[in-house]
Design a protein around this motif. Structure first.
Motif, PDB file in Angstrom:
ATOM      1  N   ASN B  96      41.773  46.020  38.194  1.00 49.06           N
ATOM      2  CA  ASN B  96      41.036  44.865  38.694  1.00 49.06           C
ATOM      3  C   ASN B  96      39.537  45.152  38.833  1.00 49.06           C
ATOM      4  O   ASN B  96      38.844  44.551  39.632  1.00 49.06           O
ATOM      5  CB  ASN B  96      41.622  44.404  40.027  1.00 49.06           C
ATOM      6  CG  ASN B  96      41.653  45.541  41.027  1.00 49.06           C
ATOM      7  OD1 ASN B  96      41.156  46.622  40.747  1.00 49.06           O
ATOM      8  ND2 ASN B  96      42.207  45.288  42.190  1.00 49.06           N
ATOM      9  N   SER B  97      39.054  46.071  38.024  1.00 50.95           N
ATOM     10  CA  SER B  97      37.655  46.460  38.127  1.00 50.95           C
ATOM     11  C   SER B  97      36.729  45.404  37.534  1.00 50.95           C
ATOM     12  O   SER B  97      37.024  44.747  36.549  1.00 50.95           O
ATOM     13  CB  SER B  97      37.449  47.772  37.371  1.00 50.95           C
ATOM     14  OG  SER B  97      36.089  48.104  37.321  1.00 50.95           O
ATOM     15  N   LEU B  98      35.573  45.244  38.154  1.00 49.24           N
ATOM     16  CA  LEU B  98      34.567  44.336  37.607  1.00 49.24           C
ATOM     17  C   LEU B  98      33.463  45.085  36.874  1.00 49.24           C
ATOM     18  O   LEU B  98      32.589  44.482  36.272  1.00 49.24           O
ATOM     19  CB  LEU B  98      33.934  43.499  38.715  1.00 49.24           C
ATOM     20  CG  LEU B  98      34.770  42.342  39.256  1.00 49.24           C
ATOM     21  CD1 LEU B  98      35.584  42.774  40.438  1.00 49.24           C
ATOM     22  CD2 LEU B  98      33.892  41.165  39.613  1.00 49.24           C
ATOM     23  N   LEU B  99      33.512  46.392  36.926  1.00 50.02           N
ATOM     24  CA  LEU B  99      32.410  47.190  36.405  1.00 50.02           C
ATOM     25  C   LEU B  99      32.113  46.879  34.951  1.00 50.02           C
ATOM     26  O   LEU B  99      31.021  46.467  34.591  1.00 50.02           O
ATOM     27  CB  LEU B  99      32.741  48.679  36.546  1.00 50.02           C
ATOM     28  CG  LEU B  99      32.713  49.251  37.960  1.00 50.02           C
ATOM     29  CD1 LEU B  99      33.196  50.688  37.964  1.00 50.02           C
ATOM     30  CD2 LEU B  99      31.299  49.176  38.512  1.00 50.02           C
ATOM     31  N   GLU B 102      30.674  43.512  33.728  1.00 49.84           N
ATOM     32  CA  GLU B 102      29.247  43.267  33.866  1.00 49.84           C
ATOM     33  C   GLU B 102      28.510  43.843  32.661  1.00 49.84           C
ATOM     34  O   GLU B 102      27.659  43.190  32.074  1.00 49.84           O
ATOM     35  CB  GLU B 102      28.742  43.891  35.172  1.00 49.84           C
ATOM     36  CG  GLU B 102      27.297  43.531  35.471  1.00 49.84           C
ATOM     37  CD  GLU B 102      26.957  43.707  36.950  1.00 49.84           C
ATOM     38  OE1 GLU B 102      27.869  43.751  37.790  1.00 49.84           O
ATOM     39  OE2 GLU B 102      25.758  43.788  37.264  1.00 49.84           O
ATOM     40  N   PHE B 163      41.834  37.241  46.380  1.00 51.34           N
ATOM     41  CA  PHE B 163      40.380  37.077  46.333  1.00 51.34           C
ATOM     42  C   PHE B 163      39.752  37.822  45.167  1.00 51.34           C
ATOM     43  O   PHE B 163      38.779  37.389  44.579  1.00 51.34           O
ATOM     44  CB  PHE B 163      39.762  37.523  47.657  1.00 51.34           C
ATOM     45  CG  PHE B 163      40.273  36.748  48.816  1.00 51.34           C
ATOM     46  CD1 PHE B 163      39.972  35.397  48.947  1.00 51.34           C
ATOM     47  CD2 PHE B 163      41.092  37.335  49.769  1.00 51.34           C
ATOM     48  CE1 PHE B 163      40.466  34.660  50.028  1.00 51.34           C
ATOM     49  CE2 PHE B 163      41.584  36.606  50.849  1.00 51.34           C
ATOM     50  CZ  PHE B 163      41.275  35.271  50.970  1.00 51.34           C
ATOM     51  N   ARG B 164      40.317  38.985  44.858  1.00 51.74           N
ATOM     52  CA  ARG B 164      39.758  39.753  43.749  1.00 51.74           C
ATOM     53  C   ARG B 164      39.883  38.983  42.430  1.00 51.74           C
ATOM     54  O   ARG B 164      38.970  38.969  41.617  1.00 51.74           O
ATOM     55  CB  ARG B 164      40.473  41.108  43.659  1.00 51.74           C
ATOM     56  CG  ARG B 164      39.945  42.045  42.609  1.00 51.74           C
ATOM     57  CD  ARG B 164      38.573  42.616  42.967  1.00 51.74           C
ATOM     58  NE  ARG B 164      38.670  43.586  44.016  1.00 51.74           N
ATOM     59  CZ  ARG B 164      38.573  44.912  43.846  1.00 51.74           C
ATOM     60  NH1 ARG B 164      38.285  45.400  42.661  1.00 51.74           N
ATOM     61  NH2 ARG B 164      38.710  45.736  44.860  1.00 51.74           N
ATOM     62  N   VAL B 166      40.100  35.694  42.165  1.00 48.01           N
ATOM     63  CA  VAL B 166      39.157  34.569  42.230  1.00 48.01           C
ATOM     64  C   VAL B 166      37.761  35.071  41.863  1.00 48.01           C
ATOM     65  O   VAL B 166      37.017  34.419  41.121  1.00 48.01           O
ATOM     66  CB  VAL B 166      39.145  33.926  43.639  1.00 48.01           C
ATOM     67  CG1 VAL B 166      38.189  32.738  43.653  1.00 48.01           C
ATOM     68  CG2 VAL B 166      40.548  33.499  44.053  1.00 48.01           C
ATOM     69  N   ALA B 167      37.417  36.245  42.378  1.00 51.24           N
ATOM     70  CA  ALA B 167      36.117  36.843  42.050  1.00 51.24           C
ATOM     71  C   ALA B 167      36.005  37.070  40.538  1.00 51.24           C
ATOM     72  O   ALA B 167      35.016  36.676  39.915  1.00 51.24           O
ATOM     73  CB  ALA B 167      35.934  38.169  42.799  1.00 51.24           C
ATOM     74  N   ASN B 170      35.574  33.701  38.582  1.00 47.62           N
ATOM     75  CA  ASN B 170      34.236  33.127  38.736  1.00 47.62           C
ATOM     76  C   ASN B 170      33.176  33.984  38.048  1.00 47.62           C
ATOM     77  O   ASN B 170      32.216  33.467  37.481  1.00 47.62           O
ATOM     78  CB  ASN B 170      33.896  32.974  40.227  1.00 47.62           C
ATOM     79  CG  ASN B 170      34.484  31.720  40.817  1.00 47.62           C
ATOM     80  OD1 ASN B 170      33.952  30.623  40.606  1.00 47.62           O
ATOM     81  ND2 ASN B 170      35.606  31.856  41.517  1.00 47.62           N
ATOM     82  N   PHE B 171      33.364  35.281  38.108  1.00 46.58           N
ATOM     83  CA  PHE B 171      32.414  36.193  37.476  1.00 46.58           C
ATOM     84  C   PHE B 171      32.402  35.952  35.961  1.00 46.58           C
ATOM     85  O   PHE B 171      31.330  35.845  35.348  1.00 46.58           O
ATOM     86  CB  PHE B 171      32.845  37.625  37.800  1.00 46.58           C
ATOM     87  CG  PHE B 171      31.818  38.667  37.490  1.00 46.58           C
ATOM     88  CD1 PHE B 171      30.509  38.515  37.884  1.00 46.58           C
ATOM     89  CD2 PHE B 171      32.179  39.826  36.822  1.00 46.58           C
ATOM     90  CE1 PHE B 171      29.554  39.507  37.615  1.00 46.58           C
ATOM     91  CE2 PHE B 171      31.237  40.811  36.550  1.00 46.58           C
ATOM     92  CZ  PHE B 171      29.929  40.650  36.946  1.00 46.58           C
ATOM     93  N   LYS B 173      33.367  33.271  34.464  1.00 50.31           N
ATOM     94  CA  LYS B 173      32.819  31.922  34.220  1.00 50.31           C
ATOM     95  C   LYS B 173      31.292  31.949  34.263  1.00 50.31           C
ATOM     96  O   LYS B 173      30.638  31.219  33.518  1.00 50.31           O
ATOM     97  CB  LYS B 173      33.371  30.916  35.234  1.00 50.31           C
ATOM     98  CG  LYS B 173      33.037  29.465  34.840  1.00 50.31           C
ATOM     99  CD  LYS B 173      33.858  28.441  35.599  1.00 50.31           C
ATOM    100  CE  LYS B 173      33.472  27.020  35.204  1.00 50.31           C
ATOM    101  NZ  LYS B 173      34.151  26.548  33.982  1.00 50.31           N
ATOM    102  N   SER B 174      30.719  32.810  35.113  1.00 58.45           N
ATOM    103  CA  SER B 174      29.252  32.891  35.174  1.00 58.45           C
ATOM    104  C   SER B 174      28.673  33.373  33.848  1.00 58.45           C
ATOM    105  O   SER B 174      27.513  33.147  33.538  1.00 58.45           O
ATOM    106  CB  SER B 174      28.803  33.800  36.329  1.00 58.45           C
ATOM    107  OG  SER B 174      28.937  35.174  36.001  1.00 58.45           O
TER     108      SER B 174
END
Lengths: 305, 305, 305, 305
Positions: B96-99, B102, B163-164, B166-167, B170-171, B173-174
């Motif tokens: 579930n990493s966002l690194l 980005e 929440f992760r 959802v984050a 949205n991330f 989608k940005s």
């Protein structure tokens, strides 16, 4: 496999004419001189099929393809203990990145990124009396080929321009995961990278990964069957830097590339195939090599999946 | 494969008694209630061998194993265009990493990490009239099994604590890589994760990845042979988050795990095997499931390598 | 400032008795031998106030505090061009991290992290005929103090154990931002770090950053007023590694720490104060040093904010 | 400070004619409509000097400048406990990055990056009965200015396009560092960002950070002196995202910028100055605003260093 020769010839001719959008690696000065139109392919099967096309008998710098050989010898020496020093996970990062090394406290993600291959060299320096000489001997005995040598000019050229690798080696040593002198390890590393072989020789030397019964002329097996399978697994998940997933997806064979433009691929229980074309795609893998192998496994439906 | 049943029974009994050092996932409250001693295994071969042991007929939350099904349907719809939206590279990071997201401007590394699976859901929401209903229909038709359902309680539980995710949505989608409403995509995603099946049902539904001739009861194939092979390739390089290399190394089969404790593994041209044991190792994969499969492919020498 | 002497004495006695939860740095073997109970403080004001308490006249290894001196000389030589080689941003990472260096293509975030200080040394090696000798000469002339020397044992100790710095230097060179021989640059770097001074000497040598009219005995100014202000600014934002924000927040003065346990802080137009206590907090800054300075600026209401 | 008016006028005219290489922020649609030639400056000193030039009485969207106000109120409520929820370190990353948040388990690096400001909003939502109304009331009372309002259109515009902030808020909540409902927190956050003020009003409202004796019309101080100093310290190290070091270096004052093109800077014990020019440099800070302030502190030799 009877029709493989014809299929390979067709694809060879087809890909030969493709516009090559790759670029010859230039960060090792000595490698930049290569004729970029070289293109060769060779297949050797476990039941003695052997044929090639194009520049399949020209020597070239095998570079990172040699990392399979050093890993093999280190695995022979250390067995499963080896994985305390280096992991078996794909890195998700370019081949010479220091990022993950910092997060993982000096344990490289796998033995095929530079960091991991340098640790493997350190293991070998600990085991071998005359590392460079003994390693060459080991390579020559696998396929009974006296004609395998280092290219001293290339080794020297890598040493002069290899600041990133010097950084990697010192960085790992700062975490305690290099036991020998940095200069000794790197001298050995640069030599291993400089080995020269032909497509034919490469497809012969790696037969031991395809053939579970493989023995060399002296009657010795190279690895246990389980070890050979595990090296194939690492090749599949980690053999192409941050393009490993793409190679598995498009080609579907365990393989390993080098910045000299060579790619070796293994079909367990069947064959070893080698392609060489010096121009590299953006991820550092031979552009025509990958294209050739994708067409080959698609047409022969011979991926492992 | 005649002796597989006996081998599997032996290993089942052996692993059943192993001290399980894993832990049941607790971040989805509804999943934490499961009896942690459940342990089942089932194998279905392409030539109709079918047998199981232990809790192989109990329903459990297949969680991320469902990502193979959503990927399959999206791949059917989009073909190779799908890979513009999601890559096929191992991530080298937790699930579930966002690194990396980005660094890669919103293009997930592969369809099996959460980020990628959410993009796959977005693709399906664009294609399906009634996403939840239509997707269930698709799953049921693969193996002619009407008995596949969402668990609304689990879906709700994931939504409340997700929440992760959802984050992540949205991330992405940005960066423009989610086309539909975030709430719609996530509602669909949480439902897909909540699907419940048994080991037996799972080993039947994924036969289409093992059997190149697979057709369902209506006489339809699920994917082209090439597409099925490519999904197997992605499973091998990316199916176990940042433990994918380890699974390839130890087990040597394309596979996919879920935090419910299920693992599905495919041997192309031979069989599909499913194991279920709820306690997970530190990387989020079933502890006994991995152990069982390692022993199984070692004893049967049936890894793909 | 009349009451500063009394306030400082009170705080000195107060902090002396505080239970020190820090630890002496042990990664440079030669530094680990220091008596950890040393505690000294000295203040020198621009209008000639000068007093100290405790071990303020004992020499200690100033380590990274010397980075202000090397930066000063490089800034004198290069002027604003210097900032093409090194940035002025806080790094948000530990002092010896390679992470950002990779993202920033070899341009260090600031001159006070090791990477930046090594680039500064490279600049000086390009400018100085006899780098070690000339640099010492420069230091001695600032405050007319012949008694400033390298500690060869410490320099040697750092060289033997400094693999991380060797890694950094080679890594930066791989991006082209080191112009001289790596060994020459590092030998110079390790020597600069090994300089020994007392609290008193340090609070005198850095007066040139507090006093805009400062001239040395030869009648020469060290930097222009604008340059001095800018070095103060970098000290405030980058002087304490990833604890720079905390120091600004708690103490509110431009400052610089070293792993020898020394901290220098400047109040522009007023004074320079130095504290020394060898035990370091987790971020590598003197535990008692920070505590002392926080109490000092709070009680004297003399932060710059 | 007698000559400040003349100096400011000169610099104003000088910078007005500079070719502005910045770009108006376009990621908030409603902000993109602004006339990019607006340019205003206003200074208010603690001893009642007050003057401005250009568009200093036009309202504009203060955006992130409002983060000082929300931080101030949260600090009033929580005191030092606030720093358990958000750190005071520069981030070294762009304003909306999720990278460090993952490494730091949901504790934002400082209250001025978006992540930190969202946590601050969560703190306020916990304390305020009617967050939007009460916060506006707080702002109005500081400088006795009834004329401070949200711009509902801008708040709505941010909400519609603010996927990154929704991601941040959910991500932090997944670590447990958001206590209230995500929608409530974000609605409040988007409103705070939408506040409109003039340069004159801004230079008045932030006087409480410059003047240690500041009291509002009701006779109340806003923060303790120590708290005000600490907010100044955070502004200096963190007020300009990953250009904070540059601002400290070039301008040398605590300050805060917003993507509306406003910059507020404080000289403790002297004045508050505000510049507004909508075109932003690559790091998201007003191009002419930074240029103006650099020339101003250089000419008046009034940086804090």
């Amino acid at each position: 496999m009877d029709n493989y020769k014809k299929i390979i010839e067709e694809i060879y001719l087809d890909v030969k004419n493709v516009d090559d959008i790759g670029k010859v690696a230039n960060y090792i000065p000595e490698l930049a001189h290569i004729d970029e139109n070289n293109f060769g392919v060779h297949l050797t099967s476990i039941n003695k099929l052997s044929f090639g096309f194009g520049d399949c008998n020209k020597k070239f710098s095998i570079q990172s393809v040699s990392k399979i050989l050093s890993l093999t010898l280190a695995y022979k020496f250390e067995g499963a203990k080896l994985w305390d020093r280096v992991d078996v996970e794909p890195s998700g990062n370019p081949f010479n990145s220091l990022l993950q090394l910092e997060a993982d406290f000096g344990k490289p993600r796998n033995p095929f990124i530079n960091a991991g291959a340098i640790v493997i060299c350190d293991v070998l320096v600990s085991h071998l009396k005359n590392p460079k000489k003994d390693f060459l001997e080991f390579c020559r005995e696998i396929s009974d080929n006296k004609n395998i040598n280092y290219n001293e000019k290339v080794a020297e050229s890598e040493k002069i321009s290899g600041f990133r690798n010097v950084a990697l080696c010192n960085f790992i040593k700062s975490f305690g995961n290099i036991k020998n002198d940095v200069d000794d390890v790197l001298d050995f590393y640069f030599h291993i990278c400089s080995i020269e072989m032909t497509c034919k020789e490469l497809s012969e030397i790696f037969l031991f990964l395809a053939d579970e019964q493989y023995i060399n002329k002296k009657g010795e097996s190279i690895l246990t069957e389980s070890q050979a399978k595990r090296i194939n697994a690492i090749m599949l998940t980690c053999g192409f830097y941050d393009e490993s997933g793409e190679f598995a997806f498009r080609v579907g064979l365990p393989g390993k590339s080098g910045v000299g433009g060579g790619i070796v691929a293994i079909h367990p229980d069947e064959y070893c195939i080698t392609v060489w074309s010096p121009k590299l795609n953006k991820k550092g893998n031979s552009y025509k090599g990958m294209l050739f192998l994708e067409k080959f496994t698609t047409k022969t439906v011979s991926s492992i999946f």
